[in-house]
Design a protein around this motif. Structure first.
Motif, short mmCIF file in Angstrom:
data_model
loop_
_atom_site.label_atom_id
_atom_site.label_comp_id
_atom_site.label_asym_id
_atom_site.label_seq_id
_atom_site.Cartn_x
_atom_site.Cartn_y
_atom_site.Cartn_z
N VAL A 81 29.51 75.56 72.60
CA VAL A 81 30.58 75.67 74.09
C VAL A 81 31.02 77.01 74.25
O VAL A 81 31.13 77.52 75.50
N GLN A 82 31.54 77.55 73.38
CA GLN A 82 32.21 78.88 73.49
C GLN A 82 30.99 80.01 74.22
O GLN A 82 31.55 80.73 75.12
N ALA A 83 29.99 79.80 73.90
CA ALA A 83 28.93 80.66 74.51
C ALA A 83 28.48 80.52 75.70
O ALA A 83 28.23 81.56 76.56
N LEU A 84 28.99 79.19 76.22
CA LEU A 84 29.06 79.05 77.63
C LEU A 84 30.13 79.10 78.80
O LEU A 84 29.93 78.99 79.98
N CYS A 85 31.09 79.35 78.00
CA CYS A 85 32.45 79.47 78.90
C CYS A 85 32.73 80.85 78.90
O CYS A 85 33.88 81.32 78.94
N ALA A 116 22.59 78.42 73.37
CA ALA A 116 23.47 77.22 73.28
C ALA A 116 22.89 76.02 74.18
O ALA A 116 22.71 74.98 73.97
N LEU A 117 22.18 76.77 75.43
CA LEU A 117 21.64 75.64 76.14
C LEU A 117 20.47 74.66 75.52
O LEU A 117 20.29 73.50 75.98
N ALA A 118 19.58 75.50 74.74
CA ALA A 118 18.46 74.97 74.31
C ALA A 118 18.67 74.46 72.69
O ALA A 118 17.79 73.94 71.93
N GLY A 119 19.93 74.48 72.31
CA GLY A 119 20.28 74.19 70.87
C GLY A 119 20.47 72.63 70.64
O GLY A 119 20.18 71.67 71.57
N TYR A 120 20.16 72.31 69.68
CA TYR A 120 20.05 71.05 68.90
C TYR A 120 21.51 70.36 68.89
O TYR A 120 22.59 71.05 68.67
N VAL A 121 21.55 68.96 69.07
CA VAL A 121 22.76 68.32 69.06
C VAL A 121 23.06 67.80 67.55
O VAL A 121 22.04 67.65 67.08
N THR A 122 24.21 67.43 67.26
CA THR A 122 24.51 66.97 65.83
C THR A 122 24.74 65.37 65.82
O THR A 122 24.90 65.06 64.52
N GLY A 123 24.95 64.60 66.87
CA GLY A 123 25.35 63.34 66.71
C GLY A 123 25.02 62.78 68.18
O GLY A 123 24.95 63.33 69.07
N GLN A 124 25.07 61.42 68.32
CA GLN A 124 25.03 60.90 69.56
C GLN A 124 25.66 59.42 69.48
O GLN A 124 25.84 58.77 68.34
N ASP A 125 26.37 59.22 70.63
CA ASP A 125 27.03 57.90 71.01
C ASP A 125 26.49 57.42 72.15
O ASP A 125 26.65 58.09 72.93
N TYR A 185 29.35 69.95 79.44
CA TYR A 185 30.16 70.04 78.12
C TYR A 185 31.70 69.69 78.44
O TYR A 185 32.24 69.99 79.42
N ALA A 186 32.02 69.07 77.41
CA ALA A 186 33.54 68.54 77.43
C ALA A 186 34.10 68.79 75.90
O ALA A 186 33.58 68.84 75.05
N ILE A 187 35.41 68.75 75.91
CA ILE A 187 36.27 68.66 74.77
C ILE A 187 36.95 67.19 74.69
O ILE A 187 37.73 67.04 75.73
N ALA A 244 25.43 57.61 61.36
CA ALA A 244 25.65 58.88 61.71
C ALA A 244 24.84 59.61 61.05
O ALA A 244 24.24 60.73 61.26
N GLU A 245 24.67 59.26 59.48
CA GLU A 245 24.02 60.12 58.66
C GLU A 245 22.42 60.13 58.86
O GLU A 245 21.75 61.03 58.36
N LEU A 246 21.91 59.12 59.53
CA LEU A 246 20.62 58.74 59.85
C LEU A 246 20.17 59.35 61.14
O LEU A 246 19.03 59.31 61.52
N PHE A 247 20.91 60.06 61.84
CA PHE A 247 20.87 60.68 63.19
C PHE A 247 19.85 61.87 62.94
O PHE A 247 20.03 62.72 61.86
N GLY A 248 18.88 61.91 63.79
CA GLY A 248 18.00 63.06 63.61
C GLY A 248 18.21 64.15 64.77
O GLY A 248 18.15 63.65 66.02
N ALA A 249 18.73 65.20 64.21
CA ALA A 249 19.00 66.43 65.43
C ALA A 249 17.89 66.80 66.07
O ALA A 249 16.68 66.93 65.59
N PHE A 250 18.03 67.07 67.57
CA PHE A 250 16.96 67.40 68.38
C PHE A 250 17.71 67.87 69.63
O PHE A 250 18.95 67.88 70.02
N SER A 251 16.83 68.36 70.67
CA SER A 251 17.37 68.82 71.68
C SER A 251 17.07 67.82 73.07
O SER A 251 15.91 67.76 73.49
N PRO A 252 18.11 67.04 73.41
CA PRO A 252 17.89 65.90 74.37
C PRO A 252 17.33 66.59 75.55
O PRO A 252 16.69 65.74 76.37
N ALA A 253 17.72 67.80 76.02
CA ALA A 253 17.59 68.34 77.29
C ALA A 253 15.72 68.61 77.33
O ALA A 253 14.95 68.86 78.28
N GLY A 254 15.25 68.79 76.25
CA GLY A 254 13.96 68.88 75.87
C GLY A 254 13.45 70.47 76.43
O GLY A 254 12.35 70.81 76.86
N ILE A 255 14.52 71.51 76.49
CA ILE A 255 13.95 72.91 76.83
C ILE A 255 14.12 73.49 75.61
O ILE A 255 14.80 73.59 74.74
#
Length: 320
Positions: A306-310, A242-251, A281-283, A172-183
């Protein structure tokens, strides 16, 4: 006259002798400084590895085994090839391994395990077709060095602990934050999103003159169904970010139900010049998550995203 000449010769010999002594002393000091520097940095080769020859490094730490492989496109995790690694962190590990040297070589004493029974790290390095395994034991509380043993040998080495700090990271600590949607915000042309309540909001960007009769234009967002409604630019800016933001983790093997995707909070269709991508997006039990169309991974996002999108159409308007 002869007496003066003898005196001058004696003085000359004394000066030459003093100069020679000074030169010897300077040379000795330089050698001492060099030896001290080598002792500090390490002078005993442990790994015959360079940044160019490294093929892979496998690290056992914190109950995990992570095998990192470099390529022209970045780093890959052998155990999970779809996982997005932090290339910078991996490059730091490679640099730490390159030309690694020990400060001292000790003869193992009977009854001393040097922390090798429960090592901090086990590092296997492959380079130029050769493989070397280092076991990192306890840290010497006085010198701050760690004890290291090379597989196949009995010698114990001391190495600067800082060399291994960058390897003490979980997956988890070696994860590289990025925008998976590429936008990016600048290339979004339209957004259509549906809330958990069933309401669908459609937004589109239009170019408008900055002033009447102006030849300078600006991009303005408006509700497709209510183009004349004034929108709160702060809220629309946050939504786009929010739509173009980076994610902080991946599973890459997440339980979708546990992450809340059976009943998502919001589903957004984002249109750019390259096409349309769907973000969901989900909780779940441990936070907020996102999925991207065409990608089976579940990504971690923060609650503010998520709040910015709801927001409903009414909440997006400037007078609400």
């Amino acid at each position: 006259m002869k007496t003066k000449r003898r005196t001058l010769i004696v003085l000359l010999v004394f000066v030459l002798a003093a100069g020679a002594a000074l030169a010897l002393l300077t040379h000795a000091n330089q050698k001492a400084e060099q030896a001290a520097s080598e002792a500090e940095d390490g002078s005993i080769p442990l790994l015959d590895v360079t940044t160019a020859t490294l093929e892979s490094v496998s690290i056992q730490y914190g109950g995990e085994t992570l095998t990192l492989r470099p390529s022209d496109d970045g780093w890959t995790l052998t155990e999970d090839p779809a996982y997005h690694l932090d290339d910078s962190a991996c490059n730091t590990i490679r640099t730490a391994l390159a030309g690694m040297k020990a400060k001292r070589q000790l003869e193992a004493q009977p009854g001393e395990d040097y922390g090798f029974d429960a090592p901090q790290l086990v590092v296997n390095v492959s380079a130029a077709g050769e493989s070397t395994t280092l076991t990192v034991g306890a840290e010497n509380p006085v010198t701050g060095d760690v004890y290291v043993r090379r597989e196949g040998g009995d010698a114990v080495y001391t190495v600067d602990a800082a060399r291994f700090r960058c390897m003490e990271q979980t997956k988890a600590e070696l994860f590289g934050a990025f925008s998976p949607a590429g936008i990016t915000v600048s290339n979004i042309e339209a957004v259509r999103y549906t809330l958990q309540s069933g309401e669908t909001i459609k937004l589109q960007s239009v170019s408008q003159p900055t002033e009447a009769d102006s030849t300078t234009y600006q991009t303005v967002w408006q509700l497709t169904d209510e183009p004349d409604a004034a929108l709160d630019t702060g809220k629309t800016d946050a939504l786009l970010a929010a739509l173009a933001g980076y994610v902080t983790g991946q599973d890459t093997a997440a339980d979708l139900s546990a992450c809340g995707f059976d009943a998502p909070l919001v589903t957004a269709e984002v249109t750019t010049a390259d096409g349309t991508v769907t973000l969901t997006y989900a909780i779940g039990t441990n936070g907020y998550y996102m999925m991207v169309s065409g990608d089976s991974s579940v990504y971690t996002v923060d609650g503010q995203t998520v709040q910015a999108l709801c927001l409903t159409a009414r909440q997006l308007k400037a007078d609400t």
